[in-house]
Design a protein around this motif. Structure first.
Motif, PDB file in Angstrom:
ATOM      1  N   VAL A   5     -12.725 100.145  53.691  1.00 14.68           N
ATOM      2  CA  VAL A   5     -13.172  99.976  52.302  1.00 14.68           C
ATOM      3  C   VAL A   5     -12.277 100.739  51.354  1.00 14.68           C
ATOM      4  CG1 VAL A   5     -15.045 100.429  50.682  1.00 14.68           C
ATOM      5  CG2 VAL A   5     -15.558  99.539  52.963  1.00 14.68           C
ATOM      6  N   SER A   6     -11.924 101.975  51.745  1.00 10.03           N
ATOM      7  CA  SER A   6     -11.081 102.799  50.883  1.00 10.03           C
ATOM      8  C   SER A   6      -9.713 102.179  50.685  1.00 10.03           C
ATOM      9  CB  SER A   6     -10.934 104.207  51.494  1.00 10.03           C
ATOM     10  OG  SER A   6     -12.189 104.836  51.591  1.00 10.03           O
ATOM     11  N   SER A   7      -9.172 101.614  51.770  1.00  9.55           N
ATOM     12  CA  SER A   7      -7.845 101.027  51.669  1.00  9.55           C
ATOM     13  C   SER A   7      -7.841  99.781  50.810  1.00  9.55           C
ATOM     14  CB  SER A   7      -7.323 100.689  53.074  1.00  9.55           C
ATOM     15  OG  SER A   7      -8.130  99.702  53.679  1.00  9.55           O
ATOM     16  N   THR A   8      -8.922  99.010  50.849  1.00  7.25           N
ATOM     17  CA  THR A   8      -8.979  97.807  50.019  1.00  7.25           C
ATOM     18  C   THR A   8      -9.209  98.161  48.566  1.00  7.25           C
ATOM     19  OG1 THR A   8     -11.351  97.557  50.484  1.00  7.25           O
ATOM     20  CG2 THR A   8      -9.825  96.349  51.894  1.00  7.25           C
ATOM     21  N   GLY A 107     -11.796  88.997  45.743  1.00  8.14           N
ATOM     22  CA  GLY A 107     -10.786  89.971  46.125  1.00  8.14           C
ATOM     23  C   GLY A 107     -11.356  91.375  46.163  1.00  8.14           C
ATOM     24  N   PRO A 108     -10.569  92.362  46.580  1.00 18.92           N
ATOM     25  CA  PRO A 108     -11.031  93.746  46.662  1.00 18.92           C
ATOM     26  C   PRO A 108     -11.635  94.234  45.351  1.00 18.92           C
ATOM     27  CG  PRO A 108      -8.890  93.515  47.696  1.00 18.92           C
ATOM     28  CD  PRO A 108      -9.165  92.207  47.001  1.00 18.92           C
ATOM     29  N   VAL A 109     -12.873  94.735  45.421  1.00 11.53           N
ATOM     30  CA  VAL A 109     -13.588  95.199  44.227  1.00 11.53           C
ATOM     31  C   VAL A 109     -14.235  96.546  44.554  1.00 11.53           C
ATOM     32  CG1 VAL A 109     -15.490  94.748  42.639  1.00 11.53           C
ATOM     33  CG2 VAL A 109     -14.062  92.860  43.427  1.00 11.53           C
ATOM     34  N   HIS A 110     -14.099  97.490  43.653  1.00  7.59           N
ATOM     35  CA  HIS A 110     -14.716  98.796  43.850  1.00  7.59           C
ATOM     36  C   HIS A 110     -16.236  98.654  43.842  1.00  7.59           C
ATOM     37  CE1 HIS A 110     -15.650 103.047  43.447  1.00  7.59           C
ATOM     38  NE2 HIS A 110     -14.366 103.332  43.607  1.00  7.59           N
ATOM     39  N   ARG A 111     -16.882  99.473  44.628  1.00 10.61           N
ATOM     40  CA  ARG A 111     -18.339  99.380  44.745  1.00 10.61           C
ATOM     41  C   ARG A 111     -19.056  99.569  43.406  1.00 10.61           C
ATOM     42  NH1 ARG A 111     -19.218 103.013  50.245  1.00 10.61           N
ATOM     43  NH2 ARG A 111     -18.600 101.410  51.741  1.00 10.61           N
ATOM     44  N   ARG A 112     -18.472 100.393  42.534  1.00 10.46           N
ATOM     45  CA  ARG A 112     -19.143 100.655  41.255  1.00 10.46           C
ATOM     46  C   ARG A 112     -19.191  99.417  40.370  1.00 10.46           C
ATOM     47  NH1 ARG A 112     -14.104 103.258  40.455  1.00 10.46           N
ATOM     48  NH2 ARG A 112     -12.864 102.343  38.753  1.00 10.46           N
ATOM     49  N   LEU A 114     -19.764  96.296  41.554  1.00 15.16           N
ATOM     50  CA  LEU A 114     -20.585  95.246  42.149  1.00 15.16           C
ATOM     51  C   LEU A 114     -21.930  95.086  41.456  1.00 15.16           C
ATOM     52  CD1 LEU A 114     -19.885  95.781  45.961  1.00 15.16           C
ATOM     53  CD2 LEU A 114     -18.949  94.026  44.433  1.00 15.16           C
ATOM     54  N   LEU A 115     -22.519  96.191  40.966  1.00 17.68           N
ATOM     55  CA  LEU A 115     -23.845  96.126  40.355  1.00 17.68           C
ATOM     56  C   LEU A 115     -23.827  95.278  39.090  1.00 17.68           C
ATOM     57  CD1 LEU A 115     -26.777  97.027  40.475  1.00 17.68           C
ATOM     58  CD2 LEU A 115     -26.156  99.052  39.141  1.00 17.68           C
ATOM     59  N   TRP A 116     -22.920  95.598  38.161  1.00 18.02           N
ATOM     60  CA  TRP A 116     -22.895  94.815  36.911  1.00 18.02           C
ATOM     61  C   TRP A 116     -22.341  93.424  37.136  1.00 18.02           C
ATOM     62  CZ3 TRP A 116     -18.223  93.018  35.301  1.00 18.02           C
ATOM     63  CH2 TRP A 116     -17.075  93.718  35.639  1.00 18.02           C
ATOM     64  N   LEU A 117     -21.496  93.271  38.154  1.00 16.96           N
ATOM     65  CA  LEU A 117     -20.970  91.943  38.439  1.00 16.96           C
ATOM     66  C   LEU A 117     -22.083  91.039  38.979  1.00 16.96           C
ATOM     67  CD1 LEU A 117     -18.311  90.371  38.372  1.00 16.96           C
ATOM     68  CD2 LEU A 117     -17.960  90.990  40.771  1.00 16.96           C
ATOM     69  N   SER A 118     -22.952  91.589  39.820  1.00 11.31           N
ATOM     70  CA  SER A 118     -24.072  90.799  40.349  1.00 11.31           C
ATOM     71  C   SER A 118     -25.061  90.444  39.240  1.00 11.31           C
ATOM     72  CB  SER A 118     -24.792  91.571  41.455  1.00 11.31           C
ATOM     73  OG  SER A 118     -25.350  92.781  40.965  1.00 11.31           O
ATOM     74  N   TYR A 119     -25.191  91.320  38.258  1.00  9.32           N
ATOM     75  CA  TYR A 119     -26.050  91.035  37.104  1.00  9.32           C
ATOM     76  C   TYR A 119     -25.557  89.811  36.341  1.00  9.32           C
ATOM     77  CZ  TYR A 119     -27.155  91.423  32.110  1.00  9.32           C
ATOM     78  OH  TYR A 119     -27.497  91.148  30.809  1.00  9.32           O
ATOM     79  N   GLY A 120     -24.247  89.625  36.297  1.00  8.58           N
ATOM     80  CA  GLY A 120     -23.676  88.548  35.488  1.00  8.58           C
ATOM     81  C   GLY A 120     -23.573  87.208  36.171  1.00  8.58           C
ATOM     82  N   ILE A 121     -23.903  87.129  37.470  1.00  8.90           N
ATOM     83  CA  ILE A 121     -23.776  85.850  38.167  1.00  8.90           C
ATOM     84  C   ILE A 121     -24.859  84.877  37.694  1.00  8.90           C
ATOM     85  CG2 ILE A 121     -23.933  84.693  40.406  1.00  8.90           C
ATOM     86  CD1 ILE A 121     -22.712  87.110  41.682  1.00  8.90           C
ATOM     87  N   THR A 122     -24.430  83.703  37.263  1.00 10.61           N
ATOM     88  CA  THR A 122     -25.336  82.642  36.844  1.00 10.61           C
ATOM     89  C   THR A 122     -24.882  81.339  37.496  1.00 10.61           C
ATOM     90  OG1 THR A 122     -23.974  82.104  34.913  1.00 10.61           O
ATOM     91  CG2 THR A 122     -25.735  83.744  34.604  1.00 10.61           C
ATOM     92  N   ASP A 123     -25.605  80.274  37.247  1.00  9.56           N
ATOM     93  CA  ASP A 123     -25.206  78.976  37.791  1.00  9.56           C
ATOM     94  C   ASP A 123     -23.818  78.585  37.286  1.00  9.56           C
ATOM     95  OD1 ASP A 123     -27.825  78.148  39.122  1.00  9.56           O
ATOM     96  OD2 ASP A 123     -28.483  78.552  37.091  1.00  9.56           O
ATOM     97  N   GLU A 124     -23.566  78.868  36.015  1.00  5.89           N
ATOM     98  CA  GLU A 124     -22.297  78.459  35.412  1.00  5.89           C
ATOM     99  C   GLU A 124     -21.127  79.310  35.920  1.00  5.89           C
ATOM    100  OE1 GLU A 124     -25.710  77.161  33.230  1.00  5.89           O
ATOM    101  OE2 GLU A 124     -25.060  79.205  33.688  1.00  5.89           O
ATOM    102  N   LYS A 137      -7.717  82.506  44.527  1.00  4.51           N
ATOM    103  CA  LYS A 137      -7.331  83.499  43.528  1.00  4.51           C
ATOM    104  C   LYS A 137      -8.531  84.080  42.789  1.00  4.51           C
ATOM    105  CE  LYS A 137      -3.012  80.981  42.640  1.00  4.51           C
ATOM    106  NZ  LYS A 137      -2.205  80.275  41.615  1.00  4.51           N
ATOM    107  N   LEU A 138      -9.649  84.251  43.457  1.00  3.81           N
ATOM    108  CA  LEU A 138     -10.845  84.775  42.804  1.00  3.81           C
ATOM    109  C   LEU A 138     -10.823  86.295  42.803  1.00  3.81           C
ATOM    110  CD1 LEU A 138     -13.556  84.148  41.471  1.00  3.81           C
ATOM    111  CD2 LEU A 138     -14.607  84.246  43.749  1.00  3.81           C
ATOM    112  N   GLY A 139     -10.841  86.876  41.605  1.00  4.98           N
ATOM    113  CA  GLY A 139     -10.807  88.331  41.483  1.00  4.98           C
ATOM    114  C   GLY A 139     -11.842  88.841  40.505  1.00  4.98           C
ATOM    115  N   LEU A 140     -11.910  90.147  40.377  1.00  5.62           N
ATOM    116  CA  LEU A 140     -12.879  90.797  39.492  1.00  5.62           C
ATOM    117  C   LEU A 140     -12.703  90.333  38.050  1.00  5.62           C
ATOM    118  CD1 LEU A 140     -15.044  92.939  38.853  1.00  5.62           C
ATOM    119  CD2 LEU A 140     -13.200  94.623  38.722  1.00  5.62           C
ATOM    120  N   GLY A 141     -11.454  90.253  37.582  1.00  2.00           N
ATOM    121  CA  GLY A 141     -11.203  89.860  36.199  1.00  2.00           C
ATOM    122  C   GLY A 141     -11.733  88.472  35.889  1.00  2.00           C
ATOM    123  N   TYR A 142     -11.530  87.551  36.823  1.00  2.00           N
ATOM    124  CA  TYR A 142     -11.999  86.177  36.596  1.00  2.00           C
ATOM    125  C   TYR A 142     -13.520  86.140  36.492  1.00  2.00           C
ATOM    126  CZ  TYR A 142     -12.311  81.121  36.945  1.00  2.00           C
ATOM    127  OH  TYR A 142     -12.577  79.791  36.677  1.00  2.00           O
TER     128      TYR A 142
END
Length: 236
Positions: A5-8, A107-112, A114-124, A137-142
Motif C-alpha cells: 500500500v505504501s509503495s502504491t 489507479g493508486p489513491v491515498h486512503r485519506r 477514499l472517504l470523500w471519493l466514495s461520497y461523490g459516487i453517483t449513477d452518473e 486511465k481511471l484515476g483520482l483526478g477523473y
C-alpha cells in the motif's frame, strides 16, 4: 500488505490528471441531474413543505436522487423513521457495488481520499468512470471531476427548484417527474454492449416488477439490483 500500500501511495496519480476531461464527459449527464434536481426541489416545497435550508442540506448530505425522492414519498405517508432509514439504505445499496466495481480499475489513491471519493459516487459519475476505466486511465483526478460536477448540479438545482416550487403547483404537469427515469434509461442504453448486459437488464426489470407488487419501491430496487448482480457473477 502495508508495504505494498505504501509503495502504491507514493505513485499516486496527481489530482489534476483527468479532471477537466471528466468535467466535459459528465457534463451532458449533469444537465439531466439538474433537470430532476429541479423536480426534487419543487416537490420538497409543495409536497412536504421543507424549508429551503432543509432541502439544500438534504441534497448536500444525503446526495442521492432516488433516495431523496423516496424520503419525500415516505414522509407523505407518515412512515416511521426506521422505515425511511431502511428503505433509503436499500435503494442506495447499489453504491456499494459501484465502489467495488470502480475499485478494481482505479489507479493508486491515498486512503485519506477514499472517504470523500466514495461520497461523490453517483449513477452518473459511475457511468463515465466505467467508460474511462475501459481505456485503462481511471484515476483520482477523473473521478474527482465527475463527482464534483454532479454534486454542484444536484445541490444547485435543488435550491433553484425549491424557489420555482412556489410557482409550480404540480411538477408532474411539466414532465419533471419523468426526468429522473429518463436519465436512468439513458445511462442504461449506452452501457448495453453484450448479450449478458441485455440479460441482466431484462431480468432486473422482471424482478423489479414482481417485487414491487409485494414490497413496494424499495423491494423493487433491491430485487432488480440482486438479479442483475447474479447475472454478472454467473456470466463470467
Amino acid at each position: 500488505m502495508d508495504g505494498y500500500v505504501s509503495s502504491t501511495i507514493t505513485k499516486e496519480i496527481p489530482l489534476r490528471n483527468g479532471f477537466m476531461k471528466a468535467v466535459f464527459d459528465v457534463f451532458p449527464l449533469a444537465l439531466s441531474v439538474f433537470t430532476y434536481g429541479l423536480a426534487f426541489g419543487a416537490l420538497a416545497n409543495n409536497a412536504n413543505h421543507f424549508t429551503w435550508l432543509e432541502t439544500v442540506s438534504m441534497s448536500l448530505f444525503v446526495f442521492a436522487g432516488a433516495g431523496q425522492f423516496t424520503i419525500l414519498s415516505l414522509l407523505q405517508q407518515d412512515a416511521t423513521l426506521w422505515t425511511i432509514a431502511i428503505s433509503t439504505f436499500l435503494i442506495n445499496a447499489r453504491y456499494i457495488i459501484y465502489g467495488l466495481s470502480l475499485g478494481r480499475d482505479l489507479g493508486p489513491v491515498h486512503r485519506r481520499h477514499l472517504l470523500w471519493l466514495s461520497y461523490g459516487i453517483t449513477d452518473e459519475s459511475y457511468s463515465v468512470g466505467t467508460m474511462q476505466a475501459r481505456q485503462g486511465k481511471l484515476g483520482l483526478g477523473y473521478m474527482a471531476g465527475a463527482c464534483l460536477v454532479v454534486l454542484l448540479a444536484w445541490v444547485s438545482s435543488a435550491a433553484v427548484g425549491y424557489q420555482l416550487g412556489g410557482f409550480i403547483t404540480d411538477p408532474a404537469r411539466f414532465g419533471l417527474d419523468f426526468a429522473f427515469t429518463a436519465a436512468f434509461l439513458g445511462l442504461l442504453i449506452v452501457m448495453l454492449k453484450h448479450r449478458s448486459h441485455f440479460l441482466a437488464a431484462g431480468l432486473a426489470v422482471i424482478a423489479s416488477v414482481v417485487a414491487y407488487q409485494w414490497f413496494g419501491t424499495s423491494g423493487a430496487v433491491f430485487a432488480g439490483a440482486a438479479a442483475a448482480f447474479a447475472v454478472g457473477v454467473y456470466s463470467k
